[in-house]
Design an enzyme around this catalytic site. Structure first.
Site, PDB file in Angstrom:
ATOM      1  N   GLU A  39      30.327  -6.487-130.267  1.00  0.00           N
ATOM      2  CA  GLU A  39      28.950  -6.303-129.517  1.00  0.00           C
ATOM      3  C   GLU A  39      28.757  -7.668-128.783  1.00  0.00           C
ATOM      4  OE1 GLU A  39      25.507  -5.945-132.007  1.00  0.00           O
ATOM      5  OE2 GLU A  39      24.345  -5.346-130.286  1.00  0.00           O
ATOM      6  N   HIS A  43      28.861  -0.317-131.665  1.00  0.00           N
ATOM      7  CA  HIS A  43      29.172  -0.892-130.392  1.00  0.00           C
ATOM      8  C   HIS A  43      30.358  -0.820-129.746  1.00  0.00           C
ATOM      9  CE1 HIS A  43      24.967  -1.920-130.219  1.00  0.00           C
ATOM     10  NE2 HIS A  43      25.137  -2.451-131.191  1.00  0.00           N
TER      11      HIS A  43
END
Lengths: 492, 492
Positions: free
Chosen positions: A336, A360
Site C-alpha cells: 500500500e 491493496h
C-alpha cells in the site's frame, strides 16, 4: 521483411484483439440473453459518461478526485444501476470506518456523552476528545455534555459540524492534503477521536448493526472485516475483553442474519496495529489463537494495519508469525505504497508467509516475481481504489494498477477500506470507479459480475457456507437483471 | 499446509529477491571494480535524496511535479553526476523543441524579425505572431520590428519575457493546467508561435546546430530526432523544399561531426501531423520515400505526431501504410494516453505494422498481449517521463509505467521529447527522474549504464556505424568512471 496485405493485416488485428480481450477479468463469462440486453444498456450509459471526458478530460467522473466528482457520480444513472446490483461481499474494510457518517451522528445522540474541546473550525485545529460517562470524566478540563452543546447550538448545527468533522472530504483535495503523510495524520486523527465514542458498548453494537444494514441496503450480502478490538467500555467502568467484544460482533451478526436471510454471513480478521513492540506483538499472536479456538468459523485470520511506509517492516515479525499454527490464515496488507524497493517488499514476506489475500497490493505491479506468484498461488488482491486516491497513492484512477490486474485477469476483488471517511457507500462507489476508471472503456457487465463472483470465491467461506452464499447471490443477480430490464428504455 | 521453519523461510526470501532483482533492467551487467566504487557513491547520493522523501514525501524530488522541484534537482550532487555521464543517444525528441530557451532568445537577436501582438502578461492572453521579413510583412496590422521593441523595453527585459513565454513552466503546475487538453493547447500554441521564427533559414540552421552543441554538452553523443519539415524560408521569399530542408540538417550535422569527433551521428524520422486528410497523408508517404531514396542513411523512417486522444486513429491509415516499401521503418508514437480501450489501441496497430520502436507506450501496461509482443519482437519503448508528467498523464513519477518496464527488463530507452518547453536539459533531467522516481530505490549504476547501452542498441544505426558508436561510448564511459573516482570522498 515484406509487409502483409491489408486483408491479412486485418485478420491479424482481429486475432490480436481476441487474444487480448479473452484475457481480461470476466472475459470467460457467457451472458444470458437477458444479461446481454442489460449489458447493452450498461455500455450505453458507460459510453455516455466516457464521452464527456474525451471532449473535456476535466469533466470525466472517473479521472478526477472522488471528492470533486462525488455529487456527479451520485446523479449518474450508471451509478444508480450499480448501487442496485448484487455485488457479493466486502472483503477489505475496517470495522469503525464502514458505516456512514449518519451512524456517527446517531452515536452523538446518546445520553452521557462528554466532549472536551471544540469541533474544529479550520483544518489545522485540534479535534475534541469524547467519552461516555455518568459523571464529568475528570475533575479538571473543560468537559461539557454533548446534550448541553446540542441545546446551545441546536441539533441541526451540531450534527452538521459532526458530519463535517468525521470525514476527509474537502472541496479542494489536491491542495488541502499535500502528501500521503499529511492525509494519514488526519485519517488517524479521525480514528482516534472517534474511538471512545464508538467503543461505548451501546454504540459499539448499534454502529456495527447499522453497518450491516447499510451494506445490505447497498446490495452487499457478505462481510469479511478487519478490526483492532479496542477496549469496549460501559457506564459502570466495565472494560470488556477481546473475547467479549468478538462475542458482541457474533451476537449482532446472528441477530442481523436472522432478520435478513438474504445476507450470507460475516467473518472477522483480527488486524492490530503494526506500530508495536515485540511483547505487544506476542500478545496479538496469543490473542488470535484464543479467538480462533473460541470462534472457529467467525475468525477468518490475522493481519496487521497502519501506514505501511512508516510502520515496522514485515521482516521484524516473520520469525514470530511462522510459529503460529497453520490453522490461522493470513490476510496481510502489503504494497500500500508508491515506493519501490522499500516497504513495498512486505509483498514478498506476505506471499512467502502464505497470505490468502493481499490488502491493496498497489505496488505489486512493479514486482514481476510477486505477480507470477500471485497467479501461481491464486492469492487475491483486495483493490480499494477510492482509498488509494484519497490517501494520495494515485491521482487519476486510470493510472491505478487495478487496470493492469483487470486486463490480465489477476485474482482480484474490489473493496472500500474505510468508506465512512470518504463519504462513499459500502461498495457501490468503488465498483463504479473500478468500472469507469480502472477498467478498459470496453469492459462490460461481465467484469462487474466477475468482481461479485470473485468476492465469494476469494472469501474465507468454505464448503456448504460458500455454496449457500453462491446460491443466494445467483438468485439475487438473476432477479436484479430481470428487474432492471423492466426499467430500461425500449430500444435496448 | 505447515509453515516453513524460519531458516527455510529466510532462504526462500533470499531466493525470491535474487529471482526478482535478476530480472530488472541492467541486472545482467557486471561492474568493474572502478564502477563498483562509483556505484557505492551513486547509491549513497540516491539514498540521501530518497531519505528526505521518507520522512516528508512532499520533499521528494522525484515524486512531485518537475516544475516544483527543478531548482532542487539542479542543486543535487546526484544530478550533476548524471549530467556528466555519457548517456548515449536521444532517440525520441522533436526538432524544434530540443534546444534550450537560450537558443530561442538568440533567434530573436537576428535582424529583420517582426512581431505582431504583445508578449502575454497572463496565461490566457494570446501569443504574438512572428515573421522574418525585409519590410513590414503586411500593410495592415500592428507589426513592429523586434529590434525596435528591444530598444524600447531594453534587451534584458525583452529576453526575460521571451524566456517566460516559450515554456510550459509555471510555479503552480497542478492548478494552472487542469487537464491534458488544457496543457496540449498551450503546448501547441508554443510550437505555432515559434515556427515562423525557427523556420527562417539562418535561424533553422543555427538552432539545429545549437541543439547538437547542447546535446554534446549534456554528454549525449547520438541523436535520432523527429520533425514535420515545415517550410523553411528566407528574406528573398524563397520557400525551401523538404529535400532542401533535410539537406540543411545533413550539412549542419556533417559540419558538427567534423568539429566534434566524439559525437557518433544523427538520423531523422519524418513525423508529420496525424491531424490530416487522406490526400495530405498520401503526400507524406510519397515524401518519405523520396527522402529515403535521397538520404538513405540519414532518414531512419516514418512516424505520425499529435495529441493521441484527439488525433485520427491508426486504423484510418493502416491500409496506406502497408503499401510503403519495407525499407521504410516505422517508429510510431502509440499509447501516449491514460485511457484504456480507446485510442491506446493504436499500440496494436503499431506493433502489427512492424514498428521498430514505440514512442511513449505509456498505456502498454494495460495490454497483456502488447506487452508479450513487445518482448517477443524486441520493440523498444521510448519513455519520456518528464513529458508525460508535464502533459498530464501522471502526477507522481513513482506511478509512471516505466517502473514496471524497468522491473522486468522490457526493451526501453529514456528520452526527453520536447525538453525546451519544460526547461529540461537534452537528457539529464529525464535520466535523473527515471533513476530516482521510476526505478526502484535499489536500482543502481547498472540501470543507468544499461539505459545508455540500450540507446545505442535500439537506435537505427547498423553494422560499422553501431560498432563505432559503441566504441566511442565505451571509451567515454570508462573515462567518466575514472574522472568521477578522482572527485568522490575517500570513504567510497
Amino acid at each position: 521483411m515484406a509487409r502483409p496485405a491489408y486483408d491479412e493485416f486485418c485478420r491479424q488485428r482481429e486475432e490480436f484483439f481476441a487474444r487480448e480481450q479473452g484475457r481480461g477479468l470476466g472475459a470467460n463469462l457467457v451472458l444470458s440473453p437477458s444479461e446481454q440486453r442489460l449489458n447493452q444498456y450498461v455500455m450505453h450509459l458507460k459510453q455516455q459518461e466516457l464521452a464527456k471526458g474525451v471532449e473535456n478530460p476535466y469533466e470525466l467522473v472517473s479521472a478526477r478526485h472522488f471528492f470533486e466528482m462525488l455529487d456527479r457520480i451520485n446523479e449518474s444513472p450508471l451509478f444508480r444501476l450499480i448501487q442496485k446490483m448484487p455485488k457479493g461481499g466486502v472483503l477489505h474494510a475496517h470495522d469503525t470506518a464502514i458505516g456512514s457518517t449518519e451512524l456517527i451522528v446517531r452515536a452523538t445522540r446518546h445520553a452521557h456523552l462528554w466532549q472536551s474541546g471544540s469541533i474544529p473550525q479550520a483544518a489545522a485545529d485540534p479535534m475534541p476528545v469524547y467519552t461516555f460517562s455518568r459523571n464529568k470524566p475528570t475533575a479538571e478540563g473543560e468537559w461539557r455534555l454533548v446534550a448541553d452543546i446540542r441545546s446551545t447550538m441546536g441539533d441541526a448545527a451540531y450534527e452538521a459540524a459532526i458530519r463535517k468533522m468525521f470525514t476527509l472530504y474537502t472541496t479542494d483535495p489536491l491542495n488541502e492534503h499535500r502528501d500521503i503523510n499529511d492525509v494519514w495524520r488526519k485519517f488517524m486523527a479521525l480514528f482516534i477521536c472517534f474511538e471512545p465514542m464508538v467503543t461505548y458498548r451501546p454504540v459499539w453494537e448499534e454502529y456495527y448493526y447499522g453497518c450491516l444494514e447499510e451494506l445490505l441496503a447497498d446490495n452487499v450480502t457478505y462481510l469479511e472485516f478487519r478490526g483492532l478490538l479496542p477496549p469496549v467500555y460501559d457506564l459502570d467502568d466495565r472494560k470488556y475483553t477481546p473475547e467479549e467484544i468478538v462475542q458482541m460482533y457474533v451476537d449482532q451478526s446472528e441477530k442481523f442474519l436472522r432478520a435478513n436471510p438474504k445476507f450470507a454471513g460475516v467473518k472477522f480478521i483480527y488486524a492490530p496495529l503494526k506500530f508495536c513492540d515485540d511483547s505487544t506483538f506476542d500478545g496479538y499472536l496469543t490473542l488470535v489463537q484464543t479467538l480462533k479456538a473460541r470462534f472457529p468459523t467467525f475468525i477468518a485470520g490475522f493481519d496487521l494495519v497502519g501506514q505501511e511506509d512508516l510502520g515496522r517492516p514485515h521482516t521484524d515479525f516473520n520469525e514470530r508469525l511462522l510459529r503460529l499454527p497453520a490453522g490461522i490464515n493470513f490476510f496481510f496488507h502489503a504494497g500500500e505504497t508508491n515506493w519501490t524497493g522499500r516497504r513495498d517488499e512486505n509483498l514478498i514476506d506476505a506471499i512467502l508467509l502464505g497470505t490468502k489475500r493481499i490488502g491493496h497490493g498497489f505496488a505489486a505491479i512493479k514486482h514481476p516475481v510477486v505477480l507470477e506468484e500471485i497467479k501461481k498461488r491464486n492469492i487475491c488482491i483486495e483493490l480499494n481504489p477510492i482509498s488509494n486516491q484519497v490517501l494520495k497513492l494515485v491521482q487519476d484512477f486510470r493510472n491505478h494498477p487495478g487496470g493492469f490486474y483487470f486486463s490480465d485477469n489477476y485474482p482480484v476483488v474490489v473493496s472500500s477500506d474505510d468508506p465512512s471517511f470518504w463519504c462513499a457507500s459500502p461498495l457501490s462507489h468503488d465498483f463504479f470507479v473500478a468500472f469507469m476508471g480502472l477498467a478498459s472503456a470496453r469492459a462490460d457487465l461481465r467484469l462487474l459480475k466477475q468482481l461479485a463472483l470473485n468476492s465469494i470465491e476469494y472469501s474465507s467461506m468454505e464448503g456448504e457456507e460458500k455454496t449457500i452464499a453462491t446460491q443466494k447471490w445467483t438468485a439475487a443477480w438473476n432477479e436484479y437483471v430481470e428487474e432492471m430490464l423492466k426499467t430500461i428504455p425500449a430500444e435496448f
